[in-house]
Design a protein around this motif. Structure first.
Motif, PDB file in Angstrom:
ATOM      1  N   THR A 148       0.841  -1.207   0.000  1.00 52.33           N
ATOM      2  CA  THR A 148       0.000   0.000   0.000  1.00 52.33           C
ATOM      3  C   THR A 148       0.871   1.250   0.000  1.00 52.33           C
ATOM      4  OG1 THR A 148      -1.628  -1.226   1.296  1.00 52.33           O
ATOM      5  CG2 THR A 148      -1.940   1.142   1.158  1.00 52.33           C
ATOM      6  N   ILE A 181      -2.106  11.386   2.003  1.00 51.62           N
ATOM      7  CA  ILE A 181      -3.148  10.559   2.637  1.00 51.62           C
ATOM      8  C   ILE A 181      -4.250  10.157   1.664  1.00 51.62           C
ATOM      9  CG2 ILE A 181      -5.026  10.659   4.345  1.00 51.62           C
ATOM     10  CD1 ILE A 181      -3.060  11.989   6.249  1.00 51.62           C
ATOM     11  N   ASN A 182      -4.649  11.081   0.781  1.00 52.06           N
ATOM     12  CA  ASN A 182      -5.709  10.756  -0.187  1.00 52.06           C
ATOM     13  C   ASN A 182      -5.288   9.606  -1.103  1.00 52.06           C
ATOM     14  OD1 ASN A 182      -7.160  12.828   0.918  1.00 52.06           O
ATOM     15  ND2 ASN A 182      -6.704  14.299  -0.695  1.00 52.06           N
ATOM     16  N   TRP A 185      -5.581   6.352   0.844  1.00 52.22           N
ATOM     17  CA  TRP A 185      -6.974   5.905   0.948  1.00 52.22           C
ATOM     18  C   TRP A 185      -7.484   5.358  -0.380  1.00 52.22           C
ATOM     19  CZ3 TRP A 185      -9.153   4.271   4.980  1.00 52.22           C
ATOM     20  CH2 TRP A 185      -8.925   4.836   6.227  1.00 52.22           C
ATOM     21  N   THR A 188      -6.086   1.890  -0.720  1.00 52.32           N
ATOM     22  CA  THR A 188      -6.763   0.996   0.229  1.00 52.32           C
ATOM     23  C   THR A 188      -8.147   0.616  -0.294  1.00 52.32           C
ATOM     24  OG1 THR A 188      -5.603   2.175   1.996  1.00 52.32           O
ATOM     25  CG2 THR A 188      -7.403   0.734   2.663  1.00 52.32           C
ATOM     26  N   ALA A 189      -8.879   1.613  -0.813  1.00 57.35           N
ATOM     27  CA  ALA A 189     -10.237   1.355  -1.330  1.00 57.35           C
ATOM     28  C   ALA A 189     -10.197   0.397  -2.523  1.00 57.35           C
ATOM     29  CB  ALA A 189     -10.888   2.678  -1.739  1.00 57.35           C
TER      30      ALA A 189
END
Length: 317
Positions: A148, A181-182, A185, A188-189
């Motif tokens: 990730t 951070i975006n 995420w 991760t999604a």
């Protein structure tokens, strides 16, 4: 630890010279084909060096530390990966039972079954096997975290080059943690969405592994091939330089990448059914078709290549 639990273990001649194709379960009876497919497992582990490559941009003296990190990761993977495979193969109890659909892992998780057989055969209890598997699941979790991290790093890099939709969102760096951070995420999604079908179909996991390996290794073939064919006078060597070995190494690397990318798209079991079909060629074809369509219809009008983020002064920064 595993071979110690699995006493008595298989002989060295069995581990290093015995061939088993299990045609009843895999449908593969050809030894050369089995050998070709067996390369896959070590391959997608060895290609973990790309994590080191992605993170070189944040390191000091990256032109020297980057290549050292890449070579170190390959050396570590070779030693620990080799030890892991040897531990598993020495600990095999009943080869036929490993693939049976009525065994404890439903014939789908051979390494887990080897571990279960070793502990149950010795202690008549599965508790040790479960604890042992928790160690492996833990390492999977940390492997997922590192994947990730590097994926988010790649998303950040390509969004900085305005190369993907909604780039301003993904390249935004958090003011205090200094992490995109975006992008994390987003990765991760996507991972969660890709993971959901695996709960129902094992073959989806194989397809995801195959497509991701072909995608990232195939992309590395591009600069290696460019280096192979470019004029020598237009190349400026860095501190980590292969010298005379450069062309043979590049040539072998390109051939190896072509070979591995090809075998990742082959079926791993016969006859071909919906549950056993390798969906990697379809997924890869669809992804490439979408990217090419996007390029032809829209992206070629505005994409101008990587954005420079270092000011050049007097030839160097």
């Amino acid at each position: 630890m595993l071979p110690l639990v699995a006493q008595p273990t298989q002989t060295a001649s069995y581990v290093f010279t015995h061939f088993e194709t299990s045609p009843e379960t895999t449908g593969v009876s050809s030894i050369p084909y089995a050998v070709i497919l067996s390369v896959l497992l070590s391959n997608y582990c060895l290609y973990g060096y790309d994590a080191a490559a992605h993170l070189t941009e944040e390191t000091k003296g990256a032109d020297r530390t980057g290549p050292i990190a890449i070579l170190s990761s390959i050396a570590l993977i070779s030693v620990f990966g080799g030890a892991y495979y040897l531990a598993l193969t020495f600990s095999i109890k009943d080869l036929e039972y490993l693939y049976r659909e009525d065994n404890e892992t439903g014939g789908a998780l051979v390494p887990a079954q080897i571990i279960y057989d070793a502990f149950y055969g010795r202690f008549h209890s599965s508790t040790g096997a479960v604890l042992f598997m928790i160690i492996i699941w833990g390492s999977f979790f940390f492997c997922g975290l590192s994947v990730t991290t590097t994926a988010a790093r790649a998303v950040y890099a390509v969004s900085r080059d305005k190369c993907i939709p909604f780039s301003p969102i993904w390249r935004k760096v958090h003011p205090t943690s200094k992490v995109p951070i975006n992008a994390v995420w987003l990765c991760t999604a996507i991972t969660l969405l890709l993971g959901l079908p695996i709960l129902k179909l094992d073959v989806v996991f194989t397809a995801i592994l195959s497509v991701s390996t072909v995608g990232w290794v195939g992309s590395y073939a591009v600069p290696i091939f460019a280096r192979l064919v470019m004029a020598e006078e237009s190349f400026k060597p860095g501190p980590f330089y292969l010298g005379r070995a450069r062309r043979p190494v590049c040539f072998v690397a390109v051939l190896w990448i072509c070979y591995t990318c090809s075998i990742f798209l082959l079926p791993t079991s016969y006859p071909l059914r919906l549950r056993t079909f390798n969906y990697a060629p379809i997924a890869l074809g669809a992804a490439l078709a979408l990217v090419m369509l996007w390029w032809v219809l829209d992206a070629r009008k505005w994409y101008k290549g990587p954005v420079r983020n270092i000011d050049v002064q007097n030839g160097h920064h």
